[in-house]
Design a protein around this motif. Structure first.
Motif, PDB file in Angstrom:
ATOM      1  N   LYS A   1       5.181 157.952  87.559  1.00  0.00           N
ATOM      2  CA  LYS A   1       4.644 158.121  86.215  1.00  0.00           C
ATOM      3  C   LYS A   1       4.706 156.816  85.442  1.00  0.00           C
ATOM      4  O   LYS A   1       3.764 156.461  84.722  1.00  0.00           O
ATOM      5  N   VAL A   2       5.813 156.092  85.577  1.00  0.00           N
ATOM      6  CA  VAL A   2       5.963 154.844  84.825  1.00  0.00           C
ATOM      7  C   VAL A   2       4.865 153.853  85.217  1.00  0.00           C
ATOM      8  O   VAL A   2       4.292 153.173  84.365  1.00  0.00           O
ATOM      9  N   GLU A   3       4.552 153.798  86.508  1.00  0.00           N
ATOM     10  CA  GLU A   3       3.458 152.915  86.941  1.00  0.00           C
ATOM     11  C   GLU A   3       2.149 153.323  86.285  1.00  0.00           C
ATOM     12  O   GLU A   3       1.386 152.478  85.814  1.00  0.00           O
ATOM     13  N   LEU A   4       1.888 154.617  86.248  1.00  0.00           N
ATOM     14  CA  LEU A   4       0.660 155.107  85.618  1.00  0.00           C
ATOM     15  C   LEU A   4       0.645 154.751  84.136  1.00  0.00           C
ATOM     16  O   LEU A   4      -0.333 154.196  83.614  1.00  0.00           O
ATOM     17  N   VAL A   5       1.748 155.078  83.461  1.00  0.00           N
ATOM     18  CA  VAL A   5       1.837 154.815  82.022  1.00  0.00           C
ATOM     19  C   VAL A   5       1.615 153.331  81.735  1.00  0.00           C
ATOM     20  O   VAL A   5       0.887 152.965  80.805  1.00  0.00           O
ATOM     21  N   ASN A   6       2.224 152.481  82.557  1.00  0.00           N
ATOM     22  CA  ASN A   6       2.124 151.049  82.295  1.00  0.00           C
ATOM     23  C   ASN A   6       0.712 150.519  82.550  1.00  0.00           C
ATOM     24  O   ASN A   6       0.253 149.618  81.849  1.00  0.00           O
ATOM     25  N   ILE A   7       0.024 151.114  83.507  1.00  0.00           N
ATOM     26  CA  ILE A   7      -1.374 150.715  83.731  1.00  0.00           C
ATOM     27  C   ILE A   7      -2.239 151.180  82.562  1.00  0.00           C
ATOM     28  O   ILE A   7      -3.101 150.443  82.063  1.00  0.00           O
ATOM     29  N   VAL A   8      -1.989 152.402  82.102  1.00  0.00           N
ATOM     30  CA  VAL A   8      -2.734 152.890  80.928  1.00  0.00           C
ATOM     31  C   VAL A   8      -2.472 151.945  79.757  1.00  0.00           C
ATOM     32  O   VAL A   8      -3.389 151.511  79.057  1.00  0.00           O
TER      33      VAL A   8
END
Ligand SMILES: Nc1ncnc2c1ncn2[C@@H]1O[C@H](COP(=O)(O)OP(=O)(O)O)[C@@H](O)[C@H]1O
Ligand SMILES: [Mg+2]
Length: 147
Positions: free
Chosen positions: A72-79
């Protein structure tokens, strides 16, 4: 940067029209489901570049390919990076705050199965999606590989 509009887009007029109709709702939440190669990604790109959508969402259109992401953190950071936020350890709060204050925004999460399928990440992804769907000015469209 947004991916290009499909140069050849044939036989999916009904699906495109159906999705555009959903944009008349208050806060559209849209899922494009199907097997690999069915045209999910192309359909979402066609939506992103449709004149009704570009007129309404202008620069607030984002396409994120989730393949290759594992948490999730990877996704959030890409967003967050797409939104122009300064990088940080966990941008969850920043992303939610930014989107809550932003004008109507369209966010496409393509290949969400990459994060949704593994039991380890599903719960935190579900939680993040719930937080996103609390934001009424955000249109969320996901593409998911589903047999
Ligand atoms: N409506 C369409 N008309 C013509 N070609 C298409 C259409 N939809 C998809 N394609 C082509 O089929 C292939 C698979 O499409 P894609 O959108 O990547 O599928 P998916 O995301 O479901 O795996 C791509 O090469 C794409 O260019
Ligand atoms: Mg695809």
């Amino acid at each position: 940067m947004l991916p290009a509009e499909p140069k050849i887009f044939y036989g999916r007029e009904k699906e495109l029209t159906d999705i555009l109709k959903l944009f008349k709702q208050e806060s559209p939440r849209i899922a494009i489901l199907g097997a690999g190669g069915m045209g999910k990604t192309s359909l979402s790109k066609a939506v992103l570049h449709h004149s009704e959508i570009t007129t309404k969402y202008h620069a607030n259109r984002f396409f994120i390919a989730c393949d290759g992401l594992t948490t999730k953190v990877e996704l959030v950071n890409i967003v967050g990076a797409h939104l122009g936020l300064k990088s940080g350890k966990d941008l969850t709060r920043g992303v939610l705050r930014h989107l809550s204050n932003a004008p109507s925004t369209l966010l496409v999460l393509d290949n969400l199965e990459t994060l949704w399928d593994p039991a380890e990440s599903r719960k935190e992804i579900e939680e993040f999606l719930s937080l996103l769907t609390d934001i009424t000015s955000l249109v969320l469209m996901v593409g998911v590989f589903l047999l």
